[in-house]
Design a protein around this motif. Sequence first.
Motif, PDB file in Angstrom:
ATOM      1  N   GLN A 151     -75.303  58.295 -26.863  1.00  0.00           N
ATOM      2  CA  GLN A 151     -74.922  57.217 -25.976  1.00  0.00           C
ATOM      3  C   GLN A 151     -74.369  56.025 -26.744  1.00  0.00           C
ATOM      4  N   PRO A 152     -73.179  55.530 -26.643  1.00  0.00           N
ATOM      5  CA  PRO A 152     -72.783  54.651 -27.757  1.00  0.00           C
ATOM      6  C   PRO A 152     -73.554  53.341 -27.274  1.00  0.00           C
ATOM      7  N   LYS A 153     -74.115  53.082 -26.107  1.00  0.00           N
ATOM      8  CA  LYS A 153     -74.663  51.824 -25.886  1.00  0.00           C
ATOM      9  C   LYS A 153     -75.832  51.542 -26.534  1.00  0.00           C
ATOM     10  N   TYR A 154     -76.619  52.571 -27.100  1.00  0.00           N
ATOM     11  CA  TYR A 154     -77.898  52.399 -27.760  1.00  0.00           C
ATOM     12  C   TYR A 154     -77.474  52.351 -29.524  1.00  0.00           C
ATOM     13  N   HIS A 155     -76.178  52.501 -29.626  1.00  0.00           N
ATOM     14  CA  HIS A 155     -75.889  52.242 -31.075  1.00  0.00           C
ATOM     15  C   HIS A 155     -75.382  51.080 -31.428  1.00  0.00           C
ATOM     16  N   LYS A 156     -74.989  50.031 -30.545  1.00  0.00           N
ATOM     17  CA  LYS A 156     -74.677  48.756 -30.587  1.00  0.00           C
ATOM     18  C   LYS A 156     -75.411  47.861 -31.336  1.00  0.00           C
ATOM     19  N   GLY A 157     -74.739  47.512 -32.339  1.00  0.00           N
ATOM     20  CA  GLY A 157     -75.620  46.372 -33.058  1.00  0.00           C
ATOM     21  C   GLY A 157     -76.509  47.019 -34.355  1.00  0.00           C
ATOM     22  N   PHE A 158     -76.309  48.281 -34.510  1.00  0.00           N
ATOM     23  CA  PHE A 158     -77.109  49.041 -35.617  1.00  0.00           C
ATOM     24  C   PHE A 158     -76.173  50.023 -36.479  1.00  0.00           C
ATOM     25  N   THR A 159     -75.127  49.650 -36.411  1.00  0.00           N
ATOM     26  CA  THR A 159     -74.259  50.267 -37.311  1.00  0.00           C
ATOM     27  C   THR A 159     -73.932  49.654 -38.680  1.00  0.00           C
ATOM     28  N   TYR A 160     -73.612  50.605 -39.453  1.00  0.00           N
ATOM     29  CA  TYR A 160     -73.117  49.903 -41.182  1.00  0.00           C
ATOM     30  C   TYR A 160     -71.421  50.411 -41.110  1.00  0.00           C
ATOM     31  N   GLY A 161     -70.890  49.207 -41.255  1.00  0.00           N
ATOM     32  CA  GLY A 161     -69.271  49.581 -41.497  1.00  0.00           C
ATOM     33  C   GLY A 161     -68.756  50.308 -40.268  1.00  0.00           C
ATOM     34  N   GLY A 162     -69.438  50.217 -38.958  1.00  0.00           N
ATOM     35  CA  GLY A 162     -68.915  50.815 -37.774  1.00  0.00           C
ATOM     36  C   GLY A 162     -69.595  52.281 -37.741  1.00  0.00           C
ATOM     37  N   GLU A 163     -70.517  52.681 -38.643  1.00  0.00           N
ATOM     38  CA  GLU A 163     -71.026  54.065 -38.555  1.00  0.00           C
ATOM     39  C   GLU A 163     -72.431  53.966 -38.388  1.00  0.00           C
TER      40      GLU A 163
END
Length: 359
Positions: A87-99
């Motif tokens: 679920q992308p909503k849980y990934h928001k703000g936790f990426t490194y370089g978008g990953e």
Amino acid sequence: ITNQMKQLHHVSNLYYTPGQAQLANWLCTNSCADKAFFCNSGAESNEAAIKLARRHANNRGITDPVIITAENSFHGRTLATVTATGQPKYHKGFTYGGEMVRGFQYTPYNDVEKLKALVEEINQTPEEDAREGRKRGVAAIMMEPLQGEGGIRPGTVEFFAAARKLCDDNGALLICDEVQVGMGRSGSLWGHEQLGVEPDVFTSAKALGGGVPIGAMMAKGEAANVFGPGDHASTYGGNPLACAAGLAVAEYLSEHNVLDNVRVRGEQLAAGLEDITNRYPSVLGETRGWGLLRGVVIKEDAGCTAAELVGDAMKEGLLLVAAGPSVVRFVPPLIVSEDEINDALARFEKAIEKRVAES
């Protein structure tokens, strides 16, 4: 728990403790597992499963292991388990370089053909990587037997049978996340029993300790022998206090026919929700789920969201929880009575009646 606190509530995992061994024995005796690893939460148990799958793949010469999870899944909030969460909503703000954490890919839940195609794609190592001596492959297929946060969506027998065969054919592990649906909530002790498959690894937490923090990862066969000393650990995992709670839960489940109650009360809840749906077809859609984990869909043109209806129910003295924007989730205690189910249904209908009257 009180008795255990008067004796010993924590000891290093360097030492044997009877309660830990007894709980591991109960878990393995009442499942397909051969061994159990204890930790403190569902996220930790899933993290352990992810590490085990990567080590297993590495042992097979795979340098770039990929774990397949489902879209709309939920596996935890640590960095690896939230990456596994589709679920992308849980990934928001936790990426490194978008990953997020590399090595995870997602597939539609219950779509056999899409799963087969993804496995085939992953098992083909890109030429430039192969020239560098790298090898890509499927390490595991990790699925919830029933998606909870994804909208109370039970898995299908066909999908899980296909996942089992794909893992067998490709040397990968089948992992079942039982954190929400396990320990009796589905009407069987483990959710995967509803689907007729045996996973290589499955995880548990939440109900395992009856409110006391505990998690467990169980494994069978080859998967049970992947970790060696020092490969993985948890300071408080399997501590005497948590295991005393787990043993108390296990004893109660075993001696009070709790699973029978889950099945009967689950059927009562489902039938009651269907009746309410028939009376308010403009608001409610299908009812789905297993045992005492049920969800009812709120229609797009109902004039309210699931969260708003949950708020309405709270005003009537009923505690529910949304499962996504359009599903109201019912997760009553496994020991709930017939009268309590009837009372809950009446309060839910009253909340809907008021909402309709105001619209």
